[in-house]
Design a protein around this motif. Structure first.
Motif, short mmCIF file in Angstrom:
data_model
loop_
_atom_site.label_atom_id
_atom_site.label_comp_id
_atom_site.label_asym_id
_atom_site.label_seq_id
_atom_site.Cartn_x
_atom_site.Cartn_y
_atom_site.Cartn_z
N ALA A 1 0.87 -1.18 0.00
CA ALA A 1 0.00 0.00 0.00
C ALA A 1 0.90 1.23 0.00
O ALA A 1 2.13 1.12 0.13
CB ALA A 1 -0.90 -0.02 1.24
N ILE A 2 0.30 2.41 -0.13
CA ILE A 2 1.08 3.65 -0.06
C ILE A 2 1.56 3.82 1.38
O ILE A 2 0.75 3.91 2.31
CB ILE A 2 0.23 4.87 -0.50
N SER A 3 2.87 3.82 1.58
CA SER A 3 3.42 3.90 2.94
C SER A 3 3.81 5.32 3.32
O SER A 3 4.00 5.60 4.51
CB SER A 3 4.61 2.95 3.11
N SER A 4 3.94 6.22 2.35
CA SER A 4 4.20 7.63 2.68
C SER A 4 3.85 8.50 1.49
O SER A 4 3.82 8.05 0.35
CB SER A 4 5.65 7.86 3.09
N MET A 5 3.58 9.77 1.79
CA MET A 5 3.34 10.75 0.74
C MET A 5 3.72 12.13 1.22
O MET A 5 3.59 12.45 2.40
CB MET A 5 1.88 10.73 0.26
N GLY A 6 4.25 12.93 0.30
CA GLY A 6 4.55 14.33 0.52
C GLY A 6 4.03 15.09 -0.69
O GLY A 6 3.83 14.51 -1.76
N THR A 7 3.77 16.37 -0.52
CA THR A 7 3.15 17.13 -1.61
C THR A 7 4.00 18.34 -1.98
O THR A 7 4.68 18.92 -1.14
CB THR A 7 1.74 17.59 -1.22
N HIS A 8 3.92 18.72 -3.23
CA HIS A 8 4.67 19.84 -3.79
C HIS A 8 3.66 20.80 -4.40
O HIS A 8 2.81 20.40 -5.20
CB HIS A 8 5.65 19.35 -4.85
N TRP A 9 3.75 22.07 -4.02
CA TRP A 9 2.77 23.09 -4.39
C TRP A 9 3.44 24.20 -5.18
O TRP A 9 4.57 24.57 -4.88
CB TRP A 9 2.15 23.68 -3.13
N ALA A 10 2.74 24.74 -6.17
CA ALA A 10 3.29 25.83 -6.97
C ALA A 10 2.17 26.53 -7.73
O ALA A 10 1.05 26.04 -7.81
CB ALA A 10 4.34 25.31 -7.95
N LEU A 11 2.51 27.66 -8.34
CA LEU A 11 1.60 28.37 -9.21
C LEU A 11 1.70 27.75 -10.59
O LEU A 11 2.80 27.47 -11.07
CB LEU A 11 2.01 29.85 -9.28
#
Length: 171
Positions: A148-158
């Motif tokens: 399963a998905i064991s970790s996630m991080g997110t990246h944000w931008a315009l």
């Protein structure tokens, strides 16, 4: 881990040169155990759709994004029930929340129009991810999966590209 950081930096540099002003970039650190194989879901332009696979009363098994008209490969596995949201013009993902323990237990993708995609079982530690700048939106997700998905991080931008961004188009 070094490979994932390298991919994030490389992708971030490409994004900075092509799609957004770096003053709008921010990163929400990974949650979860971080075991298994690394993944990064990236694409060109604005995210226009999201798919999430969940097992009944269990974990998040996979993610897939659509950029423009093109779906990415699946990060994780296509196991269990598929949840999907297609975004309208001028709609963007502006927050991700959920629960995690060893794996990502549940996830909620929320848009600037107030719509949400909910998947998974809401037990464990809570997390909330959102951009530092109110004009930014979700650009890509990275993390790890092991069954399963064991970790996630997110990246944000315009994002300034032709899929419904208030008349801002790349030349």
């Amino acid at each position: 881990m070094i490979f994932l950081i390298f991919i994030a930096l490389l992708t971030g540099t490409t994004l900075a040169n092509d799609w957004y002003d770096s003053q709008y970039y921010s990163f929400s650190p990974q949650v979860g155990s971080g075991k298994g194989l690394s993944y990064a879901i990236t694409g060109k332009g604005r995210i226009t759709g999201v798919r999430v696979w969940e097992a009944s009363n269990s974990f998040i098994y996979g993610f897939q994004f659509r950029y423009g008209h093109t779906w990415t490969t699946v990060a994780g596995r296509e196991l269990g029930r598929k949840q999907e949201i297609e975004l309208f013009d001028d709609e963007a993902i502006v927050a991700i929340s959920g629960k995690y323990a060893h794996n990502i237990q549940s996830v909620v993708f929320t848009t600037n129009l107030g719509r949400s995609l909910f998947a998974g079982r809401p037990i464990g530690h809570s997390f909330n991810m959102y951009p530092e700048n109110e004009n930014a939106e979700l650009r890509f997700v990275s993390g790890r999966f092991q069954g399963a998905i064991s970790s996630m991080g997110t990246h944000w931008a315009l994002v300034t590209e032709p899929y419904g961004t208030n008349g801002k188009y790349l030349q």
